[in-house]
Design an enzyme around this catalytic site. Structure first.
Site, PDB file in Angstrom:
ATOM      1  N   TYR A   1       0.124  -0.305  10.789  1.00 15.78           N
ATOM      2  CA  TYR A   1      -0.312  -0.672   9.441  1.00 15.78           C
ATOM      3  C   TYR A   1       0.783  -0.368   8.427  1.00 15.78           C
ATOM      4  O   TYR A   1       1.111  -1.199   7.567  1.00 15.78           O
ATOM      5  CB  TYR A   1      -1.588   0.076   9.077  1.00 15.78           C
ATOM      6  CG  TYR A   1      -2.117  -0.269   7.702  1.00 15.78           C
ATOM      7  CD1 TYR A   1      -2.531  -1.567   7.402  1.00 15.78           C
ATOM      8  CD2 TYR A   1      -2.199   0.692   6.698  1.00 15.78           C
ATOM      9  CE1 TYR A   1      -3.020  -1.897   6.139  1.00 15.78           C
ATOM     10  CE2 TYR A   1      -2.692   0.379   5.437  1.00 15.78           C
ATOM     11  CZ  TYR A   1      -3.091  -0.920   5.164  1.00 15.78           C
ATOM     12  OH  TYR A   1      -3.567  -1.241   3.908  1.00 15.78           O
TER      13      TYR A   1
ATOM     14  N   SER B   1       0.853  -1.194   0.000  1.00 14.80           N
ATOM     15  CA  SER B   1       0.000   0.000   0.000  1.00 14.80           C
ATOM     16  C   SER B   1       0.881   1.234   0.000  1.00 14.80           C
ATOM     17  O   SER B   1       2.038   1.190   0.464  1.00 14.80           O
ATOM     18  CB  SER B   1      -0.894   0.006   1.241  1.00 14.80           C
ATOM     19  OG  SER B   1      -1.515   1.266   1.436  1.00 14.80           O
TER      20      SER B   1
END
Length: 322
Positions: free
Chosen positions: A184, A158
């Site tokens: 994350y 990501s």
């Protein structure tokens, strides 16, 4: 190899391309793909595109009933139990698959959790690093003997990798100060580094690996975000409506990982970070919306160090040297 602008391929696809468009004209008959998270969000669009192109797709799922219902209309899809947060479950899935004697042509690590409250799993591991990275690390290593020459492994990273590199002094947030976005980001950096080092180890055996940013997509991945935070992030407006043009559709979000898994243009490449169906350049910019990958997320020394740590934590390693 590290991605640079000189590696741009010019695939003919881009931001708005869909997974179905990417595989149009590609025949995957006789190929077998394993797609984690392949029953929700961009994962289910990935499964559909591969199956429509002729592939048989195995979808490991923590919620097998939910997965079976979501994929009920696809005849060349098999659902099997797997919890990436449980290394025992990973071992059982891999052992069962290996016992079937089937070969794997594509692995897409698409499952993940994002910005969840502090959660500990296994031996006290931080859940996002453990699920997004360590579970997939163990899965691919345990399935390694089944991968065919020419197989591709695709790790879904990501742009959020820019939130954090690997926190070598406290990977599991054991010292407190848990931050869901740093956790994350670290897990997404780990996804990219995993592909870098796997590609290095596996290339002599004809297997290559890629990582990628799929783009911004509104999917169940955002389930842990409160509405106020989604407004602050520009996902919803003040009235609670989704901001138009803010996201790719799930079909568009699945395009880059399907392209990574199937494109003939990538046959001579590996270890690259991809976005919008092309190679991403290195962009060490503080702007999250800027295109490209941070250099630390494709650094081969960081990748080797993370591999060694992952072996130490999971006890799994398909490669004895390298």
């Amino acid at each position: 190899m590290a991605p640079t602008d000189q590696h741009k391929i010019g695939s003919g696809f881009g931001v708005t391309s869909t997974a179905a468009e990417v595989v149009d004209g590609i025949d995957l008959t006789g190929k077998l793909a394993v797609v984690t998270g392949g029953y929700s969000g961009i994962g289910i669009e990935t499964t559909k595109a591969l199956a429509d192109a002729g592939a048989f797709v195995v979808v490991p799922a923590r919620r097998t009933d939910t997965a079976a219902a979501a994929l009920a209309g696809l005849s060349t899809v098999e659902v099997a139990a797997l919890d990436l947060g449980d290394l025992g479950s990973v071992r059982r899935f891999a052992d069962d698959f290996l016992a079937s004697g089937r070969a794997i042509d594509i692995v897409i690590n698409s499952a993940g959790v994002m910005a969840c409250p502090e959660t500990r799993i296994g031996p006290g591991w931080e859940a996002q690093f453990a699920t997004n990275h360590l579970g997939h690390f163990a899965l691919v290593n345990r399935l390694w003997r089944a991968l065919s020459p020419g197989a591709r492994v695709v790790a879904v990273s990501s742009a959020a990798h820019r939130y954090s590199g690997i926190r070598w002094d406290d990977v599991m947030f054991a010292r407190g100060g848990y931050d869901k976005w740093l956790a994350y980001g670290q897990s997404k950096t780990a996804n990219s580094l995993f592909a870098v080092h796997l590609d290095r180890l596996a290339r002599d055996q004809g297997v290559c690996a890629f990582s990628l940013h799929p783009g911004g997509i509104h999917t169940p991945l955002q389930r842990h975000l409160p509405r106020a935070e989604m407004i602050a992030l520009g996902i919803y407006d003040e009235d609670g409506n989704e901001v138009p043009g803010r996201f790719k559709s799930p079909e568009q979000g699945a395009a880059t990982q399907v392209w990574a898994a199937t494109s003939r243009q990538l046959a001579d490449f590996g270890g690259l970070f991809l976005e919008d169906c092309d190679v991403a350049g290195i962009r060490d910019s503080d702007e999250l919306s800027a295109k490209g990958v941070y250099s630390y997320a494709v650094d081969p020394d960081e990748a080797a160090r993370l591999w060694d740590l992952s072996v130490e934590l999971t006890g799994v390693n398909a490669f004895t040297r390298g």
